[in-house]
Design an enzyme around this catalytic site. Sequence first.
Site, PDB file in Angstrom:
ATOM      1  N   GLU A   5     -20.692   3.614  11.772  1.00 30.30           N
ATOM      2  CA  GLU A   5     -20.505   2.217  11.392  1.00 30.30           C
ATOM      3  C   GLU A   5     -19.854   1.408  12.514  1.00 30.30           C
ATOM      4  OE1 GLU A   5     -19.826   1.326   7.155  1.00 30.30           O
ATOM      5  OE2 GLU A   5     -18.882   3.300   7.071  1.00 30.30           O
TER       6      GLU A   5
ATOM      7  N   TYR B  28     -12.056   6.282  10.030  1.00 30.91           N
ATOM      8  CA  TYR B  28     -11.903   5.299  11.098  1.00 30.91           C
ATOM      9  C   TYR B  28     -11.614   6.052  12.402  1.00 30.91           C
ATOM     10  CZ  TYR B  28     -11.452   1.533   7.626  1.00 30.91           C
ATOM     11  OH  TYR B  28     -11.674   0.637   6.609  1.00 30.91           O
TER      12      TYR B  28
ATOM     13  N   ARG C 218     -14.577   8.314   4.519  1.00 33.01           N
ATOM     14  CA  ARG C 218     -14.956   7.473   5.666  1.00 33.01           C
ATOM     15  C   ARG C 218     -13.824   7.558   6.673  1.00 33.01           C
ATOM     16  NH1 ARG C 218     -14.091   1.492   6.031  1.00 33.01           N
ATOM     17  NH2 ARG C 218     -13.373   1.736   3.885  1.00 33.01           N
TER      18      ARG C 218
ATOM     19  N   ASP D  58     -16.338   5.301  11.502  1.00 31.36           N
ATOM     20  CA  ASP D  58     -16.243   3.843  11.499  1.00 31.36           C
ATOM     21  C   ASP D  58     -15.454   3.400  12.727  1.00 31.36           C
ATOM     22  OD1 ASP D  58     -15.878   1.158  11.032  1.00 31.36           O
ATOM     23  OD2 ASP D  58     -15.378   1.396   8.925  1.00 31.36           O
TER      24      ASP D  58
ATOM     25  N   TYR E  65     -16.120 -11.437  11.576  1.00 39.12           N
ATOM     26  CA  TYR E  65     -15.941 -10.425  10.547  1.00 39.12           C
ATOM     27  C   TYR E  65     -14.881 -10.811   9.517  1.00 39.12           C
ATOM     28  CZ  TYR E  65     -15.260  -5.552   8.902  1.00 39.12           C
ATOM     29  OH  TYR E  65     -15.158  -4.413   8.175  1.00 39.12           O
ATOM     30  N   TYR E  66     -13.693 -11.217   9.966  1.00 36.30           N
ATOM     31  CA  TYR E  66     -12.585 -11.474   9.059  1.00 36.30           C
ATOM     32  C   TYR E  66     -12.360 -12.968   8.841  1.00 36.30           C
ATOM     33  CZ  TYR E  66     -11.412  -6.564   9.922  1.00 36.30           C
ATOM     34  OH  TYR E  66     -11.443  -5.206  10.024  1.00 36.30           O
TER      35      TYR E  66
ATOM     36  N   ARG F 153       0.849  -1.189   0.000  1.00 36.49           N
ATOM     37  CA  ARG F 153       0.000   0.000   0.000  1.00 36.49           C
ATOM     38  C   ARG F 153       0.887   1.242   0.000  1.00 36.49           C
ATOM     39  NH1 ARG F 153      -5.402  -0.961   3.540  1.00 36.49           N
ATOM     40  NH2 ARG F 153      -5.768  -3.139   2.997  1.00 36.49           N
TER      41      ARG F 153
ATOM     42  N   THR G 120     -15.801  -2.894   1.892  1.00 38.98           N
ATOM     43  CA  THR G 120     -14.547  -3.266   1.240  1.00 38.98           C
ATOM     44  C   THR G 120     -13.551  -3.772   2.274  1.00 38.98           C
ATOM     45  OG1 THR G 120     -12.776  -2.446  -0.200  1.00 38.98           O
ATOM     46  CG2 THR G 120     -13.570  -0.944   1.476  1.00 38.98           C
ATOM     47  N   THR G 121     -12.625  -4.606   1.806  1.00 34.62           N
ATOM     48  CA  THR G 121     -11.435  -4.912   2.573  1.00 34.62           C
ATOM     49  C   THR G 121     -10.214  -4.261   1.927  1.00 34.62           C
ATOM     50  OG1 THR G 121     -10.071  -6.706   3.457  1.00 34.62           O
ATOM     51  CG2 THR G 121     -10.988  -7.035   1.276  1.00 34.62           C
TER      52      THR G 121
ATOM     53  N   HIS H 124      -5.595  -9.556   7.660  1.00 39.88           N
ATOM     54  CA  HIS H 124      -6.570  -9.240   8.700  1.00 39.88           C
ATOM     55  C   HIS H 124      -6.314 -10.096   9.931  1.00 39.88           C
ATOM     56  CE1 HIS H 124      -9.419  -6.512   6.790  1.00 39.88           C
ATOM     57  NE2 HIS H 124      -9.391  -7.242   5.703  1.00 39.88           N
TER      58      HIS H 124
ATOM     59  N   ASP I  90      -6.930  -9.518   0.091  1.00 34.36           N
ATOM     60  CA  ASP I  90      -6.397  -8.922   1.314  1.00 34.36           C
ATOM     61  C   ASP I  90      -6.540  -9.816   2.554  1.00 34.36           C
ATOM     62  OD1 ASP I  90      -5.253  -7.158   3.038  1.00 34.36           O
ATOM     63  OD2 ASP I  90      -6.894  -5.719   3.034  1.00 34.36           O
TER      64      ASP I  90
ATOM     65  N   HIS J 197     -21.561  -4.288   8.946  1.00 31.58           N
ATOM     66  CA  HIS J 197     -21.213  -5.266   7.929  1.00 31.58           C
ATOM     67  C   HIS J 197     -22.033  -6.539   8.101  1.00 31.58           C
ATOM     68  CE1 HIS J 197     -17.745  -2.612   8.426  1.00 31.58           C
ATOM     69  NE2 HIS J 197     -17.389  -2.912   7.204  1.00 31.58           N
TER      70      HIS J 197
END
Length: 388
Positions: free
Chosen positions: A219, A164, A162, A193, A89-90, A15, A294-295, A45, A42, A244
């Site tokens: 979120e 975090y 968005r 979020d 979640y992941y 990234r 999205t991830t 996580h 991805d 989610h």
Amino acid sequence: MKISEIRLTVVGIPRSTGFVSKHVIVELDTDEGLTGIGEMSDFSHLPHYAVDVFDLKHSLEDILLGKNPFDISLINKELTANFPEANFYYEKGNFIRNGVDAALHDLCAKALNISVADLIGGRIQEKIKVCFPIFRHRFMEEVEENLAVVRTRLAQGFDTYRLYVGKNLDADEAFLDGVKSEFGSKVTIKSLDFSHLLDWKSALQATKRLSKYEFQMVESPAVQNDFDGLHHFRIKADHPVSEHVWSFRQQYEMIRHDSVDIFNISPIFIGGITSARKAAAAAEVAGKGCLMGTTQELSIGTAAMAHLGSSLVNLNYTSDPTGPELYIADIVKNPVKYENGYLLVPGRDRPGLGMELDWNLIEQYRVKDLSWGQVSVHQLQDRTTQTK
């Protein structure tokens, strides 16, 4: 037409922050010479464990070889039996099913010489409004760095963000104040979020503190699977609540508890286009809105979401898939495109997902496995290389 071979290729793409995210490219060959591609996006996580790609390939061969790729529902049933929903979640099983399901859709649409969007019901829209992520502040000095991100991305057409939040509220507030002072109405904050970091009472206090600034929704303001807590937050908060969907049981409980206003639906977290369409239909029946989460996928995974989103009748909030903008490279010859803050759906002139692999780039970023080695927990959580 039968599936004759499966290939899984692992790539590690840095990234812009320097953090390397690992993805698995899925290729499904057939006895008629067609190949469908997908992306297990991805794997960087929590929980902090990796899948053995050699074992995964052999497991998928047992499930897929000799199957008719048009038997998408039947194949998904078998995939779910082998990689079941874990109500987390992941969950890596959802990532695996998502990659295979995308490749099946790509393959079937190519066989019919149509796009995936047309395969799954046709297009309602040709572009999808998206927001750019501002990652979580841990230190006050990151505020100016994130304001610089807004300056750069606003110039590129991204006017919605968005944020975090939840680790350093002083920094979160300083950032929102900076956005208001410098950009005013030119910039929209889509959401705060919390990513399940706080219990609902702490998230509510934080939301009230930050409510002097304008944002559209909140979120994940409770710990995972706290449906009562999410409901209490929703009743007491002044903003719509989004969460989610990572299993059908979890979505059922959120509907039963009336916990949310908006379902955040993404193929990666629910296990593929097939499951995401079911989740969106359940949201429609329950009278809830949808956005696409999205991830931070590469272009293959993002193209799958673009085709999905273009066909949904209740995609009525700004969505999240801007992953390709966060990486220094991609692994296709024709990456997805963004225009004035919208994700463009690949055209009908490109069958399937509309993506073509670039093997020069794949070889440049190929890695041997999904192991994370010495990467720390907070680095996985915040996608950072910083350790201070």
